[in-house]
Design a protein around this motif. Structure first.
Motif, PDB file in Angstrom:
ATOM      1  N   SER A  88       6.355   6.568   8.292  1.00 45.92           N
ATOM      2  CA  SER A  88       5.187   7.043   7.558  1.00 45.92           C
ATOM      3  C   SER A  88       4.462   8.143   8.325  1.00 45.92           C
ATOM      4  O   SER A  88       4.471   8.186   9.560  1.00 45.92           O
ATOM      5  CB  SER A  88       4.227   5.875   7.296  1.00 45.92           C
ATOM      6  N   GLU A 136       6.385   8.877  -3.678  1.00 45.20           N
ATOM      7  CA  GLU A 136       5.565   7.737  -3.278  1.00 45.20           C
ATOM      8  C   GLU A 136       6.029   7.217  -1.921  1.00 45.20           C
ATOM      9  O   GLU A 136       7.192   6.880  -1.741  1.00 45.20           O
ATOM     10  CB  GLU A 136       5.642   6.642  -4.336  1.00 45.20           C
ATOM     11  N   ASP A 158      -4.571  14.202   5.738  1.00 41.76           N
ATOM     12  CA  ASP A 158      -4.516  12.822   5.247  1.00 41.76           C
ATOM     13  C   ASP A 158      -5.133  12.675   3.854  1.00 41.76           C
ATOM     14  O   ASP A 158      -4.998  11.618   3.230  1.00 41.76           O
ATOM     15  CB  ASP A 158      -5.260  11.887   6.207  1.00 41.76           C
ATOM     16  N   PHE A 190      -4.257   6.961  -2.589  1.00 39.49           N
ATOM     17  CA  PHE A 190      -3.664   5.726  -2.082  1.00 39.49           C
ATOM     18  C   PHE A 190      -3.737   4.674  -3.187  1.00 39.49           C
ATOM     19  O   PHE A 190      -4.750   4.576  -3.893  1.00 39.49           O
ATOM     20  CB  PHE A 190      -4.405   5.230  -0.842  1.00 39.49           C
ATOM     21  N   VAL A 248       3.303   2.742   2.968  1.00 41.47           N
ATOM     22  CA  VAL A 248       2.742   2.850   4.313  1.00 41.47           C
ATOM     23  C   VAL A 248       2.470   1.493   4.963  1.00 41.47           C
ATOM     24  O   VAL A 248       2.421   1.387   6.191  1.00 41.47           O
ATOM     25  CB  VAL A 248       1.446   3.699   4.307  1.00 41.47           C
ATOM     26  N   THR A 255       2.198  11.058  -2.775  1.00 41.22           N
ATOM     27  CA  THR A 255       2.385  12.495  -2.598  1.00 41.22           C
ATOM     28  C   THR A 255       3.371  12.947  -3.667  1.00 41.22           C
ATOM     29  O   THR A 255       3.434  12.355  -4.747  1.00 41.22           O
ATOM     30  CB  THR A 255       2.925  12.792  -1.183  1.00 41.22           C
ATOM     31  N   TRP A 310       0.859  -1.196   0.000  1.00 40.67           N
ATOM     32  CA  TRP A 310       0.000   0.000   0.000  1.00 40.67           C
ATOM     33  C   TRP A 310       0.892   1.241   0.000  1.00 40.67           C
ATOM     34  O   TRP A 310       1.824   1.343   0.801  1.00 40.67           O
ATOM     35  CB  TRP A 310      -0.894   0.035   1.233  1.00 40.67           C
ATOM     36  N   LYS A 311       0.598   2.187  -0.906  1.00 35.49           N
ATOM     37  CA  LYS A 311       1.402   3.399  -1.020  1.00 35.49           C
ATOM     38  C   LYS A 311       0.502   4.637  -0.945  1.00 35.49           C
ATOM     39  O   LYS A 311      -0.674   4.605  -1.335  1.00 35.49           O
ATOM     40  CB  LYS A 311       2.160   3.411  -2.347  1.00 35.49           C
ATOM     41  N   TYR A 312       1.099   5.689  -0.428  1.00 38.99           N
ATOM     42  CA  TYR A 312       0.443   7.000  -0.370  1.00 38.99           C
ATOM     43  C   TYR A 312       1.165   7.886  -1.377  1.00 38.99           C
ATOM     44  O   TYR A 312       2.367   8.126  -1.258  1.00 38.99           O
ATOM     45  CB  TYR A 312       0.560   7.561   1.042  1.00 38.99           C
TER      46      TYR A 312
END
Length: 282
Positions: free
Chosen positions: A75, A58, A98, A102, A61, A55, A51-53
Motif C-alpha cells: 500500500s 481500488e 494522500d 476512503f 489498505v 484511486t 478499508w479501501k483507498y
C-alpha cells in the motif's frame, strides 16, 4: 493469504445492493495524523472489516478477519496506517498525495453490512505572509500634502489552497478607495495624508490554518515623495549646470588657443631679431 481473502470478500460485498451514501469530508494537515472514523452503531458487533483507498484502481489498505488485523505492505500508506480498536483508520505523517476517497466495508456477526465513505483532503499549513508595498511614480510629481496610490502584495511562501483577505486597522475596507487584484493577493489603495498611521493587514488562510501580517503603507508614500523631490532637483541642477560647464569649457579652450598663438608670435619675433644682429658687419 489474508490479502487474497480480503480481495475476494471485497468483490463479494461489492455485489450486494447498497443505498447511495454521501461522502463525509475529513481534513488533514501535512506531517500530522488523521483518523477516519468507522462510526459504528452501538449494537453493531464487527466480524470483518475492509478499508479501501479508491484511486483509479481500488487499493485495499487494511483488513480485520478472524480477530487478526493486517495492513497491506504494498500500500501507498504502508507503515503509516493503523486499524484502531474501534475499527477507525488512522494515517500518520500525512502527505498532499494522500488526499482521496476512503471506503470501509464492515460486516456484522449476524451478516449485516455497513459502508462508510470518507473524502480526505490534506492541506499544507500556511506560513506567515510577506507584504510588499509599491508606490509607483506619478506625473506631476508627488508633492507635500497630497495623496498617494500604492499597491500592496501579499504572499505566503508555504501553504496549499490558500485564500487571501485584507483588513484596514482591524476593520473592513471602505468602498471606492480599494481595488482587489490577482484573486486578492494584490490590494490597490488610494491614501491621503490623514491615512499616515493607517495599517493594512493581510491574512493568508486555508481550512486548517491561518497567518496574518500588517504594514503601514504611508511610509512608502513619504519615501517616494523624497525620491521624487531629489530627482526633480537633480534634473533642475542638470539643466542649469550643464550649459554653464559647456560654456566654461569653450572659454578655456579658446584661452589656450589664444595663449598658444601669442607665444608663437613672440618666439618668431625673437628669432628674427637674433638673425638681424648676426648679419650686421663687424
Amino acid at each position: 493469504m489474508q490479502a487474497a481473502w480480503a480481495l475476494l470478500m471485497s468483490l463479494h460485498y461489492l455485489a450486494w445492493p447498497a443505498a447511495a451514501e454521501a461522502s463525509i469530508p475529513v481534513r488533514g494537515v501535512v506531517g500530522e495524523a488523521v483518523s477516519l472514523a468507522a462510526d459504528l452503531p452501538p449494537d453493531f458487533e464487527v466480524r470483518e472489516v475492509i478499508w479501501k483507498y479508491l484511486t483509479s484502481k481500488e487499493e485495499i489498505v487494511a483488513t480485520f478477519f478472524k480477530g487478526s488485523v493486517e495492513t497491506m505492505y504494498r500500500s501507498h500508506f504502508f507503515q503509516r496506517i493503523w486499524l484502531l480498536g474501534n475499527f477507525s483508520l488512522e494515517i500518520s505523517q500525512l502527505e498532499l498525495g494522500d488526499s482521496g476517497t476512503f471506503k470501509a466495508l464492515l460486516v456484522g456477526t449476524e451478516g449485516q453490512l455497513l459502508t462508510r465513505t470518507l473524502q480526505l483532503t490534506v492541506y499544507e499549513a500556511v506560513s506567515k505572509p510577506t507584504i510588499r508595498v509599491f508606490a509607483p511614480g506619478s506625473d506631476p510629481p508627488h508633492s507635500a500634502g497630497s495623496g498617494c496610490e500604492v499597491f500592496l502584495t501579499c504572499a505566503a511562501e508555504r501553504g496549499s489552497g490558500v485564500l487571501y483577505s485584507w483588513q484596514r486597522g482591524g476593520g473592513t475596507l471602505g468602498n471606492g478607495t480599494h481595488t482587489f487584484l490577482d484573486e486578492g493577493k494584490v490590494l490597490k489603495v488610494r491614501l491621503e495624508p490623514s491615512d499616515n498611521r493607517a495599517s493594512y493587514c493581510c491574512t493568508a488562510a486555508n481550512p486548517v490554518s491561518q497567518e496574518s501580517t500588517a504594514v503601514v503603507p504611508w511610509d512608502s508614500c513619504e519615501g517616494r515623495a523624497d525620491a521624487e523631490v531629489t530627482s526633480h532637483n537633480s534634473k533642475y541642477l542638470l539643466f542649469i549646470l550643464l550649459p554653464l560647464l559647456i560654456l566654461l569649457f569653450a572659454v578655456a579652450v579658446l584661452g589656450i588657443i589664444l595663449c598658444t598663438r601669442c607665444s608663437g608670435k613672440k618666439t618668431l619675433k625673437a628669432s628674427e631679431d637674433r638673425a638681424n644682429v648676426e648679419m650686421q658687419p663687424v
